[in-house]
Write an enzyme that holds these catalytic residues in place. Structure first.
Site, PDB file in Angstrom:
ATOM      1  N   HIS A  67       1.139  -0.734   0.147  1.00  0.00           N
ATOM      2  CA  HIS A  67      -0.318   0.081  -0.120  1.00  0.00           C
ATOM      3  C   HIS A  67       0.594   1.528  -0.246  1.00  0.00           C
ATOM      4  O   HIS A  67       1.370   1.471   0.596  1.00  0.00           O
ATOM      5  CB  HIS A  67      -1.213   0.096   1.167  1.00  0.00           C
ATOM      6  CG  HIS A  67      -1.792   1.156   1.295  1.00  0.00           C
ATOM      7  ND1 HIS A  67      -2.873   0.451   1.900  1.00  0.00           N
ATOM      8  CD2 HIS A  67      -1.873   2.233   1.371  1.00  0.00           C
ATOM      9  CE1 HIS A  67      -3.824   2.080   1.469  1.00  0.00           C
ATOM     10  NE2 HIS A  67      -3.041   2.777   1.349  1.00  0.00           N
ATOM     11  N   GLN A 116      -9.934   9.102  -4.305  1.00  0.00           N
ATOM     12  CA  GLN A 116      -9.600   9.859  -3.088  1.00  0.00           C
ATOM     13  C   GLN A 116     -10.557  10.336  -1.889  1.00  0.00           C
ATOM     14  O   GLN A 116     -10.677  10.372  -1.320  1.00  0.00           O
ATOM     15  CB  GLN A 116      -8.530  10.634  -3.485  1.00  0.00           C
ATOM     16  CG  GLN A 116      -8.207  11.347  -2.166  1.00  0.00           C
ATOM     17  CD  GLN A 116      -7.269  10.925  -1.439  1.00  0.00           C
ATOM     18  OE1 GLN A 116      -5.747  10.685  -1.966  1.00  0.00           O
ATOM     19  NE2 GLN A 116      -7.920  10.543  -0.146  1.00  0.00           N
ATOM     20  N   TRP A 168       0.869  13.786   3.836  1.00  0.00           N
ATOM     21  CA  TRP A 168       0.325  13.679   4.932  1.00  0.00           C
ATOM     22  C   TRP A 168       1.153  12.619   5.723  1.00  0.00           C
ATOM     23  O   TRP A 168       1.173  12.510   6.985  1.00  0.00           O
ATOM     24  CB  TRP A 168      -0.488  12.059   4.390  1.00  0.00           C
ATOM     25  CG  TRP A 168      -1.746  12.376   3.770  1.00  0.00           C
ATOM     26  CD1 TRP A 168      -2.834  12.396   3.793  1.00  0.00           C
ATOM     27  CD2 TRP A 168      -2.079  11.729   2.433  1.00  0.00           C
ATOM     28  NE1 TRP A 168      -3.901  12.726   3.100  1.00  0.00           N
ATOM     29  CE2 TRP A 168      -3.570  12.347   2.355  1.00  0.00           C
ATOM     30  CE3 TRP A 168      -0.978  12.359   1.235  1.00  0.00           C
ATOM     31  CZ2 TRP A 168      -3.489  13.271   0.603  1.00  0.00           C
ATOM     32  CZ3 TRP A 168      -1.871  12.342  -0.088  1.00  0.00           C
ATOM     33  CH2 TRP A 168      -2.416  12.642  -0.947  1.00  0.00           C
ATOM     34  N   HIS A 203      -9.367   1.542   0.837  1.00  0.00           N
ATOM     35  CA  HIS A 203      -9.116   2.193   1.836  1.00  0.00           C
ATOM     36  C   HIS A 203      -9.914   2.441   3.377  1.00  0.00           C
ATOM     37  O   HIS A 203     -11.335   2.576   2.639  1.00  0.00           O
ATOM     38  CB  HIS A 203      -8.906   3.789   2.037  1.00  0.00           C
ATOM     39  CG  HIS A 203      -7.713   3.924   0.772  1.00  0.00           C
ATOM     40  ND1 HIS A 203      -7.282   3.498   0.187  1.00  0.00           N
ATOM     41  CD2 HIS A 203      -6.102   4.654   1.793  1.00  0.00           C
ATOM     42  CE1 HIS A 203      -5.673   4.105   0.209  1.00  0.00           C
ATOM     43  NE2 HIS A 203      -5.098   4.691   0.632  1.00  0.00           N
ATOM     44  N   HIS A 241       1.174   5.247  -2.127  1.00  0.00           N
ATOM     45  CA  HIS A 241       0.900   6.393  -2.774  1.00  0.00           C
ATOM     46  C   HIS A 241       1.804   6.639  -3.803  1.00  0.00           C
ATOM     47  O   HIS A 241       2.153   7.694  -3.346  1.00  0.00           O
ATOM     48  CB  HIS A 241       0.154   7.151  -2.130  1.00  0.00           C
ATOM     49  CG  HIS A 241      -1.148   6.800  -1.322  1.00  0.00           C
ATOM     50  ND1 HIS A 241      -2.438   6.731  -2.217  1.00  0.00           N
ATOM     51  CD2 HIS A 241      -1.467   6.382  -0.382  1.00  0.00           C
ATOM     52  CE1 HIS A 241      -4.015   6.356  -1.341  1.00  0.00           C
ATOM     53  NE2 HIS A 241      -2.660   6.144   0.100  1.00  0.00           N
ATOM     54  N   ASP A 270       2.348   3.500   2.797  1.00  0.00           N
ATOM     55  CA  ASP A 270       1.649   4.184   2.712  1.00  0.00           C
ATOM     56  C   ASP A 270       1.906   5.585   2.216  1.00  0.00           C
ATOM     57  O   ASP A 270       1.672   6.101   0.831  1.00  0.00           O
ATOM     58  CB  ASP A 270       1.338   4.323   3.953  1.00  0.00           C
ATOM     59  CG  ASP A 270      -0.343   4.879   3.042  1.00  0.00           C
ATOM     60  OD1 ASP A 270      -0.851   5.345   2.564  1.00  0.00           O
ATOM     61  OD2 ASP A 270      -1.212   5.240   4.803  1.00  0.00           O
ATOM     62  N   GLU A 327     -10.365   3.986   7.775  1.00  0.00           N
ATOM     63  CA  GLU A 327      -9.418   4.882   8.407  1.00  0.00           C
ATOM     64  C   GLU A 327      -9.463   6.088   9.113  1.00  0.00           C
ATOM     65  O   GLU A 327      -9.850   7.526   8.515  1.00  0.00           O
ATOM     66  CB  GLU A 327      -8.435   5.529   7.527  1.00  0.00           C
ATOM     67  CG  GLU A 327      -7.040   5.773   7.722  1.00  0.00           C
ATOM     68  CD  GLU A 327      -6.009   6.136   6.513  1.00  0.00           C
ATOM     69  OE1 GLU A 327      -6.817   6.584   5.641  1.00  0.00           O
ATOM     70  OE2 GLU A 327      -4.490   6.489   6.854  1.00  0.00           O
TER      71      GLU A 327
HETATM   72 ZN   LIG Z   1      -3.539   4.836   1.956  1.00  0.00          ZN
END
Ligand SMILES: [Zn+2]
Length: 423
Positions: free
Chosen positions: A56, A151, A314, A209, A58, A308, A212
């Site tokens: 996982h 997203q 993030w 996802h 991005h 991730d 979360e």
């Molecule tokens: Zn993610």
């Protein structure tokens, strides 16, 4: 033979063996291979593992830290807002260059399989197109899967559902979902149903996802599991993050474990990012917010890890190293019993291989793919404890990374001596 790795210690085994590789496969494993290989590497008793998998990440947002601004609150929501600003001006070549740089970094840490999310909620689908091009361009070092990731939600904008379907037509490997971002519980449920419908229509897996959030009322994982069973999709569904599970009451969590087992869902935990993002609305005590890795494993549910984010809206840190994710995971999830620690390597090796459906050709055994990493460590524990350098990384029988570890000298009483850092 194309390559022979000599004196290798294998996971869970005592003693050493020689590993012979030809035409991308492990052809021989025995105490001593007499013939010479075209290329040879002496592991000298060090641990040799099958290469790691990052389940996982991005890649479209990697290495964008600080552009157009830093995430000062450290929350998921501010990250999504910053990414929204960035992606308006996203340039496909610039994105591909960043993603390739990250993939090289990831490969240098012994990972040769990556599943990435491509944001498909912007109308040009440029991140998806770029990552699908990259999938071919990086194939010498990484096997890449691309998930079409809505997203901003599937039902939050009238155009998003069409974009998701278009992404699948363009060749995305998996259908993404993010039900907890949809406006209502009902929309979240409907988004899951829609995603499964598309997955079946295009013959894709589902990679979501899910939950979360620290909201203990967020219960979309049960919806995903029930839909998996209804659609006969067992073994083809992955749920990422599932951090709300941390806050569920135990009676509900234990009911959920039974359902997850029945649905044969893989849970992907992202320890680096979720220990950083979760609990941000708490004062003290502050919840850890990681999904329940230990209990999921105890209930026979497949669990794998993701990195991730690497330096994006993030997460300001990240080195593309799955051992960093594992190291954080065993601490936060308290997987620190001796047996648990040894078994924890499965979270970045055999468990993700199972989720990707490649178990038959994965592992350090004769006849399997020659995807190998030589650790600068003599045991599993030492490999985890020191996050040991990856001396050699082999993909499909070809050496792709060579590392010369640092030589440390200690100076005492005016004398310089080589320092032995292996404990
Ligand atoms: Zn993610």
């Amino acid at each position: 033979m194309d390559l022979i790795i000599r004196r290798a210690k294998l996971m869970g085994k005592d003693g050493t063996v020689d590993i012979g590789v030809s035409e991308g496969k492990i052809t021989t494993i025995k105490k001593e291979i007499k013939e010479r290989g075209n290329e040879e590497f002496d592991a000298g008793g060090r641990l040799v593992l099958p290469t790691f998998t990052d389940m996982h990440i991005h890649l479209d947002s990697v290495l964008t830290l600080g552009t157009p601004r830093y995430n000062e609150s450290g929350t998921l929501l501010e990250g999504i807002a910053i990414w929204g600003e960035y992606k308006k001006k996203l340039n496909i070549d610039e994105m591909k260059a960043r993603a390739m740089r990250a993939l090289e970094l990831i490969a240098s840490n012994g990972t040769t399989r990556v599943r990435t999310h491509a944001d498909v909620t912007e109308p040009t689908l440029s991140t998806l197109k770029g990552l699908l091009e990259l999938k071919k361009e990086c194939a010498d070092i990484i096997d890449l899967e691309v998930t079409a990731f809505p997203q901003d939600g599937i039902l939050t904008d009238p155009g998003n559902q069409e974009l998701l379907e278009r992404a699948l037509e363009l060749g995305a490997d998996n259908v993404g979902i993010i039900p907890h971002i949809e406006y209502t519980r009902e929309d979240g449920v409907r988004s899951v149903e829609l995603a499964f419908k598309l997955a079946k229509k295009y013959g894709k897996k589902v990679d979501g996802h899910v939950d979360e959030t620290d909201d203990e009322q967020s219960r979309f994982l049960e919806v995903v599991a029930a839909q998996t069973i209804r659609e006969g999709y067992q073994g083809k569904v992955t749920a990422g993050h599932t951090t709300a599970m941390h806050s569920y009451n135990n009676a509900y969590a234990f009911k959920l474990f039974g359902l997850l087992k029945k649905a044969d869902i893989t849970i992907v935990a992202n320890p680096l990012i979720n220990i950083h993002l979760q609990g941000r609305f708490d004062t003290y005590p502050k919840r850890r917010g990681l999904t329940r890795i230990k209990e999921l494993l105890q209930h026979g549910i497949n669990v794998a890890l993701g990195h991730d984010c690497i330096m994006d809206p993030w997460y300001p840190l990240g080195n593309g190293d799955m051992l960093h994710a594992l190291f954080m995971g065993v601490h936060v999830g308290q997987l620190t019993g001796y047996r648990e620690l040894l078994d924890s390597l499965n979270l970045i090796t055999y468990n993700p291989a199972r989720a990707l459906g490649i178990s038959e050709r994965y592992g350090v055994e004769e006849g399997k793919d020659a995807d190998l990493v030589v650790m600068d460590a003599f045991s599993e524990l030492e490999a985890i404890r020191t996050m040991a350098p990856r001396l050699l990384v082999v993909k499909s029988g070809r050496v792709i990374i060579k590392t010369e570890p640092a030589k440390i000298k200690i100076v005492r009483d005016g004398k310089e001596k080589p320092f032995n850092r292996y404990l």
